[in-house]
Design a protein around this motif. Structure first.
Motif, PDB file in Angstrom:
ATOM      1  N   MET A 190     -60.091 -38.695 -40.246  1.00 51.68           N
ATOM      2  CA  MET A 190     -60.200 -37.287 -40.633  1.00 51.68           C
ATOM      3  C   MET A 190     -59.417 -36.412 -39.661  1.00 51.68           C
ATOM      4  O   MET A 190     -58.713 -35.470 -40.060  1.00 51.68           O
ATOM      5  CB  MET A 190     -61.668 -36.875 -40.669  1.00 51.68           C
ATOM      6  N   GLY A 191     -59.509 -36.721 -38.377  1.00 49.74           N
ATOM      7  CA  GLY A 191     -58.777 -35.966 -37.364  1.00 49.74           C
ATOM      8  C   GLY A 191     -57.275 -36.088 -37.511  1.00 49.74           C
ATOM      9  O   GLY A 191     -56.533 -35.158 -37.177  1.00 49.74           O
ATOM     10  N   LEU A 192     -56.805 -37.222 -38.018  1.00 50.99           N
ATOM     11  CA  LEU A 192     -55.375 -37.408 -38.215  1.00 50.99           C
ATOM     12  C   LEU A 192     -54.805 -36.411 -39.219  1.00 50.99           C
ATOM     13  O   LEU A 192     -53.606 -36.124 -39.195  1.00 50.99           O
ATOM     14  CB  LEU A 192     -55.089 -38.836 -38.702  1.00 50.99           C
ATOM     15  N   GLY A 193     -55.644 -35.906 -40.097  1.00 47.60           N
ATOM     16  CA  GLY A 193     -55.184 -34.943 -41.093  1.00 47.60           C
ATOM     17  C   GLY A 193     -55.487 -33.499 -40.737  1.00 47.60           C
ATOM     18  O   GLY A 193     -55.283 -32.607 -41.557  1.00 47.60           O
ATOM     19  N   LEU A 194     -55.972 -33.249 -39.503  1.00 44.95           N
ATOM     20  CA  LEU A 194     -56.342 -31.892 -39.090  1.00 44.95           C
ATOM     21  C   LEU A 194     -55.375 -31.330 -38.052  1.00 44.95           C
ATOM     22  O   LEU A 194     -54.805 -32.079 -37.255  1.00 44.95           O
ATOM     23  CB  LEU A 194     -57.757 -31.880 -38.500  1.00 44.95           C
ATOM     24  N   THR A 195     -55.209 -30.027 -38.081  1.00 41.44           N
ATOM     25  CA  THR A 195     -54.462 -29.298 -37.053  1.00 41.44           C
ATOM     26  C   THR A 195     -55.279 -28.075 -36.660  1.00 41.44           C
ATOM     27  O   THR A 195     -56.277 -27.738 -37.309  1.00 41.44           O
ATOM     28  CB  THR A 195     -53.083 -28.841 -37.582  1.00 41.44           C
ATOM     29  N   LEU A 196     -54.856 -27.410 -35.604  1.00 41.95           N
ATOM     30  CA  LEU A 196     -55.553 -26.191 -35.188  1.00 41.95           C
ATOM     31  C   LEU A 196     -55.491 -25.114 -36.267  1.00 41.95           C
ATOM     32  O   LEU A 196     -56.377 -24.254 -36.348  1.00 41.95           O
ATOM     33  CB  LEU A 196     -54.950 -25.667 -33.886  1.00 41.95           C
ATOM     34  N   ALA A 197     -54.475 -25.190 -37.120  1.00 45.84           N
ATOM     35  CA  ALA A 197     -54.350 -24.212 -38.200  1.00 45.84           C
ATOM     36  C   ALA A 197     -55.517 -24.303 -39.173  1.00 45.84           C
ATOM     37  O   ALA A 197     -55.901 -23.309 -39.795  1.00 45.84           O
ATOM     38  CB  ALA A 197     -53.033 -24.412 -38.941  1.00 45.84           C
TER      39      ALA A 197
END
Length: 302
Positions: free
Chosen positions: A22-29
């Motif tokens: 899940m984190g691999l698909g997340l950014t600060l945006a």
């Protein structure tokens, strides 16, 4: 399923891998979008954090569920949406960027609200028979298997975007496969209890799913969100992380029978998802605003 190496080792490790994906698909945006859609995010989180548990509690009382079934349903309602809600949002052509934002924030908030709701519901329904556990230990355990893997995945995504772009779909497939296997294992493990209460449990899970989807749509309609954002709220409120609920029941509480509700819901939640996905694709002339389309495209690209 009751073997310690599974509940204490394999299950937490698998959940951590799912959260890493899940984190691999997340950014600060994904976290900063709350400033772009404050009303939609606030409504989505309110629906998931407040209205969903209230609906689950009401169903427990109305259907007169057994204490174990009731606590299991409350544990499920206390969990965030997880990656499946993002997948379904994409399939339904909902606001994927909003879905990811809601999933991210609900996962963080649940680190606090989930242990508290579990403690309260256990005392209410089980009384003296409630399982003994530490709120601090549950919170720290949730941090270890959710927050830290997500943060690590985001770091990989930031510094090695090509690696995360290739790896994220693999972890997503693993998430779906593992959840399916866990549902089968839990239902088989507790098949005797399930056989005695399947009718009530299935009805409770189905009503919870359909009711939560309806709540999401109703919130969007009352507060005049776009049709697309209303569908996104319905998916986020209606799709729960059943695998995480199983982990809490079997590993943190050491009560496999409390995982039955999550196992049954893991099957019934696709009923509401299918209905809302079909309805979302039915042309009614309500299109997404340009800024939402741009955000969704940007989210997919990331």
């Amino acid at each position: 399923m009751t073997a310690s190496w599974i509940t204490q080792g394999l299950l937490p490790a698998a959940i951590a891998m799912i959260m890493f994906g899940m984190g691999l698909g997340l950014t600060l945006a994904d976290f900063s979008r709350v400033l772009r859609w404050p009303k939609a995010v606030a409504l989505g989180l309110s629906g998931q954090m407040l209205l969903l548990p209230a609906l689950a509690f009401s169903l427990c009382l109305l259907l007169e569920l057994s204490a174990e079934m009731a606590v299991g349903l409350m544990i499920l309602s206390a969990c965030p949406g997880g990656t499946m809600s993002n997948v379904i949002s994409q399939l339904a052509r909902a606001n994927l960027a909003l879905s990811i934002t809601l999933t991210s924030f609900s996962t963080l908030i649940c680190l606090i609200t989930t242990p508290l709701l579990i403690s309260w519901s256990s005392k209410y329904f089980l009384g003296q028979a409630q399982p003994q556990f530490s709120l601090v230990d549950v919170t720290l355990g949730l941090c270890a298997i959710t927050l830290l893997p997500i943060a690590l995945g985001m770091l990989v995504n930031h510094y090695f975007p090509n690696v995360s772009r290739k790896g994220e779909p693999l972890f997503r497939r693993f998430s779906a496969l593992f959840m399916g296997l866990m549902i089968i294992a839990v239902l088989w493990q507790e098949r005797q209890i399930l056989a005695q209460s399947f009718k009530d449990m299935f009805l409770a899970c189905l009503l919870l799913n359909l009711g939560s989807v309806a709540l999401g749509l109703l919130l969007g309609r009352i507060f005049k969100l776009s049709r697309t954002d209303g569908v996104t709220l319905a998916i986020e409120v209606g799709i729960q992380n059943a695998t995480l609920a199983m982990l809490i029941a079997m590993t943190f509480l050491n009560q496999p029978q409390l995982a039955i509700a999550a196992g049954v819901y893991g099957l019934t939640m696709y009923v509401g998802a299918m209905v809302i996905a079909l309805w979302a694709k039915w042309p009614l002339g309500d299109s997404k605003p340009e800024n939402q389309q741009a955000s969704t495209t940007q989210s997919k690209a990331s």
